[in-house]
Design a protein around this motif. Sequence first.
Motif, short mmCIF file in Angstrom:
data_model
loop_
_atom_site.label_atom_id
_atom_site.label_comp_id
_atom_site.label_asym_id
_atom_site.label_seq_id
_atom_site.Cartn_x
_atom_site.Cartn_y
_atom_site.Cartn_z
N GLY A 136 -34.44 -67.68 45.34
CA GLY A 136 -33.64 -67.29 46.50
C GLY A 136 -32.28 -67.94 46.55
O GLY A 136 -31.29 -67.32 46.96
N ASN A 137 -32.20 -69.21 46.14
CA ASN A 137 -30.90 -69.89 46.20
C ASN A 137 -30.63 -70.75 44.98
O ASN A 137 -29.72 -71.58 44.98
CB ASN A 137 -30.79 -70.72 47.49
N GLY A 138 -31.43 -70.58 43.92
CA GLY A 138 -31.23 -71.38 42.70
C GLY A 138 -30.04 -70.87 41.91
O GLY A 138 -30.11 -69.87 41.21
N ALA A 139 -28.92 -71.59 42.02
CA ALA A 139 -27.65 -71.07 41.51
C ALA A 139 -27.26 -71.67 40.16
O ALA A 139 -27.50 -72.84 39.89
CB ALA A 139 -26.55 -71.37 42.52
N VAL A 140 -26.61 -70.83 39.35
CA VAL A 140 -26.01 -71.31 38.10
C VAL A 140 -24.59 -71.81 38.42
O VAL A 140 -24.17 -72.87 37.97
CB VAL A 140 -25.94 -70.18 37.05
N PHE A 141 -23.88 -71.00 39.18
CA PHE A 141 -22.55 -71.36 39.67
C PHE A 141 -22.45 -70.86 41.12
O PHE A 141 -23.23 -70.02 41.55
CB PHE A 141 -21.45 -70.67 38.85
N GLN A 142 -21.40 -71.33 41.80
CA GLN A 142 -21.21 -70.84 43.17
C GLN A 142 -20.42 -69.53 43.20
O GLN A 142 -20.53 -68.76 44.13
CB GLN A 142 -20.44 -71.87 44.00
N ASN A 143 -19.59 -69.34 42.20
CA ASN A 143 -18.74 -68.15 42.21
C ASN A 143 -18.34 -67.79 40.77
O ASN A 143 -18.56 -68.57 39.84
CB ASN A 143 -17.49 -68.39 43.07
N TRP A 144 -17.74 -66.59 40.63
CA TRP A 144 -17.42 -66.08 39.29
C TRP A 144 -16.23 -66.78 38.64
O TRP A 144 -16.09 -66.75 37.41
CB TRP A 144 -17.23 -64.56 39.33
N ALA A 145 -15.39 -67.43 39.44
CA ALA A 145 -14.29 -68.19 38.82
C ALA A 145 -14.88 -69.34 38.02
O ALA A 145 -14.44 -69.64 36.90
CB ALA A 145 -13.34 -68.71 39.90
N GLN A 146 -15.90 -69.99 38.58
CA GLN A 146 -16.53 -71.11 37.87
C GLN A 146 -17.16 -70.63 36.57
O GLN A 146 -17.04 -71.29 35.53
CB GLN A 146 -17.59 -71.77 38.77
N TYR A 147 -17.82 -69.47 36.62
CA TYR A 147 -18.40 -68.92 35.38
C TYR A 147 -17.31 -68.76 34.32
O TYR A 147 -17.45 -69.19 33.17
CB TYR A 147 -19.07 -67.57 35.67
N ARG A 148 -16.22 -68.12 34.72
CA ARG A 148 -15.15 -67.84 33.74
C ARG A 148 -14.57 -69.13 33.16
O ARG A 148 -14.33 -69.22 31.95
CB ARG A 148 -14.04 -67.02 34.41
N LEU A 149 -14.34 -70.10 34.02
CA LEU A 149 -13.75 -71.35 33.53
C LEU A 149 -14.71 -72.10 32.60
O LEU A 149 -14.30 -72.60 31.56
CB LEU A 149 -13.37 -72.25 34.72
N VAL A 150 -15.98 -72.14 32.98
CA VAL A 150 -16.95 -72.88 32.17
C VAL A 150 -17.09 -72.24 30.80
O VAL A 150 -17.10 -72.92 29.76
CB VAL A 150 -18.32 -72.97 32.90
N MET A 151 -17.15 -70.90 30.75
CA MET A 151 -17.28 -70.23 29.45
C MET A 151 -16.05 -70.51 28.59
O MET A 151 -16.15 -70.74 27.38
CB MET A 151 -17.50 -68.73 29.64
N LYS A 152 -14.90 -70.52 29.21
CA LYS A 152 -13.67 -70.81 28.46
C LYS A 152 -13.72 -72.25 27.90
O LYS A 152 -13.48 -72.47 26.71
CB LYS A 152 -12.45 -70.65 29.38
N TYR A 153 -14.06 -73.21 28.77
CA TYR A 153 -14.11 -74.61 28.29
C TYR A 153 -15.12 -74.76 27.16
O TYR A 153 -14.87 -75.44 26.17
CB TYR A 153 -14.49 -75.55 29.43
N LEU A 154 -16.27 -74.11 27.31
CA LEU A 154 -17.29 -74.24 26.27
C LEU A 154 -16.81 -73.61 24.96
O LEU A 154 -17.12 -74.10 23.88
CB LEU A 154 -18.60 -73.57 26.71
N SER A 155 -16.02 -72.54 25.09
CA SER A 155 -15.57 -71.86 23.86
C SER A 155 -14.53 -72.67 23.11
O SER A 155 -14.35 -72.50 21.92
CB SER A 155 -15.02 -70.47 24.20
#
Length: 608
Positions: A136-155
């Motif tokens: 119900g509330n188990g989150a990977v990120f809070q928002n899609w900006a965080q997803y985009r930034l994290v994927m970029k940093y990891l890459s």
Amino acid sequence: MMEVKESQKTISFANEISQGIPEELPSPKKPDENLSHAPKRKDILGKEDKKLALKNALRYFPTHFHEVLAPEFAEELNAYGRIYMYRFMPEHDLFARHIDEYPHRSKQAAGIMMMIQNNLDPAVAQHPQELITYGGNGAVFQNWAQYRLVMKYLSEMTDEQTLVMYSGHPLGLFPSHKDAPRVVVTNGMMIPNYSKQDDWERFNALGVTQYGQMTAGSYMYIGPQGIVHGTTITVLNAGRMIDNGAGSMASKLFVTAGLGGMSGAQPKAGNIAGCVSITAEINPKAAYKRLEQGWCDEVISDLEELVDKATKSVKTEEPRAYAYLGNVVDLWEYLADKNIKVDLGSDQTSLHNPWSGGYYPAGLSLEESNEMMASEPDRFKEKVQESLRRHVEAINKLAGQGMYFFDYGNAFLLESSRAGAEILEEDGSFKYPSYVQDIMGPMCFDYGFGPFRWVCSSNDPKDLRETDKIAAEVLEEIKKQSPIEIQQQMADNIHWIKQAEKNQMVVGSQARILYADAEGRMKIAAAFNEAIRMGRISAPVILGRDHHDVSGTDSPFRETANIYDGSQFTADMAVQNFVGDSFRGATWISLHNGGGVGWGEVSMEDSE
Ligand SMILES: NC(=O)c1ccc[n+]([C@@H]2O[C@H](COP(=O)([O-])OP(=O)(O)OC[C@H]3O[C@@H](n4cnc5c(N)ncnc54)[C@H](O)[C@@H]3O)[C@@H](O)[C@H]2O)c1
């Protein structure tokens, strides 16, 4: 107003990953109606706090986007109680790809990207567009900006850097060394006095914390399979316990609730353990998803028909997994009224999150509940508590007739006691045990057995088949010398791994779970390494242990319930595990407040 160009371009997967926040504003997007969505969250922020939430959201973007984004994000906050930034959902589909498809400079970072995408895969995640994996509330990120930034940093990161994650927010890349973790995650760390349920609502709405659940915010979710093994062991041993292994499992009826992310494992485990089960689920999307995936055998919404069929299956000793589409309280009351013999009972509704969609009270439809929890939260709370009192009353009646009921790590006993249900003995202890205290603790954890898991980074089922074979060979060899106390465990685990492919448990990445002790894990890992060297396995295997493991979790209502020296409310163990694993070679580690049993009720760590 300054003209902001909206991008109409299509972009390749690799370029979009490396891009981070795009230079041109992507076109606006709406939530996809075909997917399950998080309920509207409680409107908890005052006017000034809403401005702050907006400011926090806008910090991810260049100022020339703000005029467009500010009203849009304000609208999201009002409509959903959170700012998810739907416009920034990526063009690419989210699912675990072959590790080499991720643009990377660090192989370890590419593995982590794969795991993140798996946690957000719509076939895997509960509310994928709100970045919620399960519970119900188990989150990977809070928002899609965080997803985009994290994927970029990891890459772009190297093996001499570490990415630091604060509750979904990437603090940045820091210099480190090749043996240090590539990612260090914390989720929901709070000053202890500010860790109540409403604190999560408020600080999550502000955009400064998130509930990482257990394997959502640690990127280690492997679909409901992750819990099938543990659930199979629990159901099997609960069955053996009530009649000392005398009767057959197929003559036993197991009744429970929840066909969500984790709870969806119950009917599958019931089938593997060989009993007849009924699992109640109020949300048709969740129920039919599990039916399509073959995790349950039949969905029935008529109580008479359901109970008739289930009792016939018990009589003829044919294991079958029935799903009841409706409220679990109605099911329990029906069973109690008709004096149906139930052997095993439990519950896996999301009671760690009772006021915002984890538990649907009897007497209200799913839609009415979703509406009321946002518009009249106090009334909704009363409804939940009233429902829990009825829920427990029916269970008490059946337990009085011999049913063995156990708490399944979802705060059922805790929330029922808070609701004033008849769940306490005279001395203040709970009437029913936690499954860890009665079953998993004495049978598994006391001997060092815990959830060892692996993911084939090739994403190739052939590799998974090979790893299953290798693990079975290793365990069979170890079993020859195992002491008598763990012979049953070893036999159950060998049986499990040999049946694993046949049971078709893969949803998402090519992953496997297998309860193992230290000796088993080390020998299996060494055998995988050898097989990769020899080309028998085509790409690296990501090894992990989850929180449910020995010493990973301090949780006074689950893993550490009623610890004999009275230390159940201390949290040193999980913190020490997290810190220790960081310098003992883990590739990424994660420390959470509030997995499983609820915000403020548990500290846990995961390491991979
Ligand atoms: N024992 C363990 O090892 C373990 C592991 C993981 C999760 N958990 C706990 O189990 C709970 C469930 O986890 P999940 O990931 O499946 O959560 P989830 O939210 O994905 O699933 C819970 C399901 O229960 C359904 N539900 C809620 N109230 C209901 C009602 N009154 N009648 C019928 N259905 C109802 C919901 O619609 C939902 O689909 C959580 O509290 C979680 O923390 C325990």
